[in-house]
Design a protein around this motif. Sequence first.
Motif, short mmCIF file in Angstrom:
data_model
loop_
_atom_site.label_atom_id
_atom_site.label_comp_id
_atom_site.label_asym_id
_atom_site.label_seq_id
_atom_site.Cartn_x
_atom_site.Cartn_y
_atom_site.Cartn_z
N LEU A 34 0.82 -1.20 0.00
CA LEU A 34 0.00 0.00 0.00
C LEU A 34 0.86 1.26 0.00
O LEU A 34 0.57 2.24 -0.69
N LEU A 35 1.96 1.23 0.75
CA LEU A 35 2.86 2.38 0.79
C LEU A 35 3.52 2.61 -0.57
O LEU A 35 3.67 3.75 -1.02
N ASN A 36 3.94 1.52 -1.22
CA ASN A 36 4.55 1.64 -2.55
C ASN A 36 3.56 2.20 -3.56
O ASN A 36 3.91 3.04 -4.40
N TYR A 37 2.32 1.75 -3.47
CA TYR A 37 1.29 2.24 -4.39
C TYR A 37 1.04 3.74 -4.16
O TYR A 37 0.96 4.53 -5.11
N ARG A 38 0.94 4.13 -2.90
CA ARG A 38 0.67 5.54 -2.60
C ARG A 38 1.85 6.43 -2.98
O ARG A 38 1.66 7.56 -3.45
N ALA A 39 3.07 5.92 -2.80
CA ALA A 39 4.25 6.70 -3.19
C ALA A 39 4.27 6.92 -4.69
O ALA A 39 4.58 8.02 -5.17
N ALA A 40 3.93 5.87 -5.46
CA ALA A 40 3.88 6.02 -6.92
C ALA A 40 2.74 6.93 -7.34
O ALA A 40 2.87 7.73 -8.28
N ALA A 41 1.60 6.81 -6.65
CA ALA A 41 0.43 7.64 -7.00
C ALA A 41 0.69 9.12 -6.73
O ALA A 41 0.11 9.99 -7.38
N THR A 42 1.59 9.41 -5.78
CA THR A 42 1.91 10.80 -5.46
C THR A 42 2.48 11.53 -6.67
O THR A 42 2.30 12.74 -6.82
N ARG A 43 3.16 10.81 -7.56
CA ARG A 43 3.69 11.42 -8.78
C ARG A 43 2.59 12.04 -9.63
O ARG A 43 2.81 13.02 -10.35
N HIS A 44 1.40 11.47 -9.54
CA HIS A 44 0.29 11.94 -10.37
C HIS A 44 -0.72 12.77 -9.58
O HIS A 44 -1.81 13.05 -10.07
N GLY A 45 -0.37 13.13 -8.36
CA GLY A 45 -1.25 13.97 -7.55
C GLY A 45 -1.75 13.33 -6.29
O GLY A 45 -2.29 13.99 -5.42
N GLY A 46 -1.61 12.01 -6.16
CA GLY A 46 -2.04 11.32 -4.95
C GLY A 46 -2.88 10.09 -5.27
O GLY A 46 -3.21 9.81 -6.43
N GLU A 47 -3.20 9.34 -4.21
CA GLU A 47 -4.01 8.14 -4.38
C GLU A 47 -5.39 8.52 -4.90
O GLU A 47 -5.98 9.51 -4.48
N VAL A 48 -5.88 7.72 -5.85
CA VAL A 48 -7.12 8.05 -6.54
C VAL A 48 -8.32 7.36 -5.87
O VAL A 48 -8.31 6.15 -5.66
N MET A 49 -9.33 8.16 -5.57
CA MET A 49 -10.60 7.66 -5.03
C MET A 49 -11.54 7.38 -6.20
O MET A 49 -11.79 8.27 -7.03
N ASN A 50 -12.04 6.18 -6.30
CA ASN A 50 -12.90 5.80 -7.41
C ASN A 50 -14.35 6.20 -7.12
O ASN A 50 -14.99 5.63 -6.24
N LEU A 51 -14.87 7.16 -7.88
CA LEU A 51 -16.25 7.61 -7.68
C LEU A 51 -17.23 6.90 -8.61
O LEU A 51 -18.43 6.94 -8.38
N GLY A 52 -16.72 6.28 -9.68
CA GLY A 52 -17.60 5.52 -10.57
C GLY A 52 -18.28 6.40 -11.61
O GLY A 52 -17.76 7.43 -12.03
N ILE A 53 -19.50 6.00 -12.02
CA ILE A 53 -20.20 6.63 -13.13
C ILE A 53 -21.17 7.70 -12.64
O ILE A 53 -21.98 7.45 -11.75
#
Length: 344
Positions: free
Chosen positions: A36-55
Amino acid sequence: MDLRKGISMRGLALNMTGALLVLAGVGLVAMTSRGLLNYRAAATRHGGEVMNLGIDAQPQAGQHGYMVRLVGTPTVVEAPHDPEFNLRVNTPVLVRHVEMFQWREVRIGDGVHYELDWVDRLLDASRFKEPAGHANPTSFPIGGKQFDAGLVQMGGFKLGPVLVQALPGSQRVTPDPKSLPENLVASFSRHQDYLVTSASPGDPRLGDVRVSWDEVPLQQVTVVGRLDGDQLVAATDAADGKGYDVQVGDVPVLDMFPDLPVPPESVMSERLLAVLLAVLGAFLLLSTQRNQRDVLLALGLGGLAVGIVASVLWIGGDTRTLCGWLAVALLSLLLTVWRLRRHR
């Protein structure tokens, strides 16, 4: 002797099994946390962890500032308008193209020849190898331009200007000569998908102008951006220098950002399983100590082992998660101390 040996072997087996279960619990929580930490660290490059809101999602309290993924078909509330040609189109972005019929120089090997063609920029005939007889006009009577919609929404969210301009796709607009302002009616007529100044549209002359428009089609798209109130904008602090993405269709986050590692699934379930494994291991270890089968003490010891490891891993990470694991470790410690005092 055989009975004592059997009891000794049974105790050894319980100790080994208990130790392995505790290690399995600690290892599972460490693996889940690290993933989870690795994913969040990588997601930070694009602005942060993404919350999925759907359609076609609607704004909810507590979402401000989060990176979100939204799927839907944009709705144009305030359509773009080209005032010079009185053209209004239900599209997020309207682009006007202007071309002029001009001489252009064509070089093939050492040979040079000249032909008349539609070109969207001025060609300086003075730079031609043979400028005589190939003079071009010195200016365009009108220029190309882009017109953005005043308001575009997806679900209950407004799209910021950067995201509107990033909407993909392009298709030609068929103009309606009847909507032309009076000052242009005598100058332009429709030919195919163009408005042209040619007296004979099929046989244009030097200096004739043709105008066309492209629109961004309204289609299902996936947008990732940062929520600012009820507006979706680019994350200006993103390390990738972009902070958003827009793609056609219902596209998963991992396809939009291929550099992201696969995040661990069922995080809460894995955390609970890690604690249960450690508690079961601690219970087996305790059961070999004078048959001390204290479930609450095992719960305290197992939770303490997992809580300490997880807390250390989350230092410098998400504050909420760190506080949660510290609370688990502290409560487990208090439970352990209480049970040990009761046994004494």
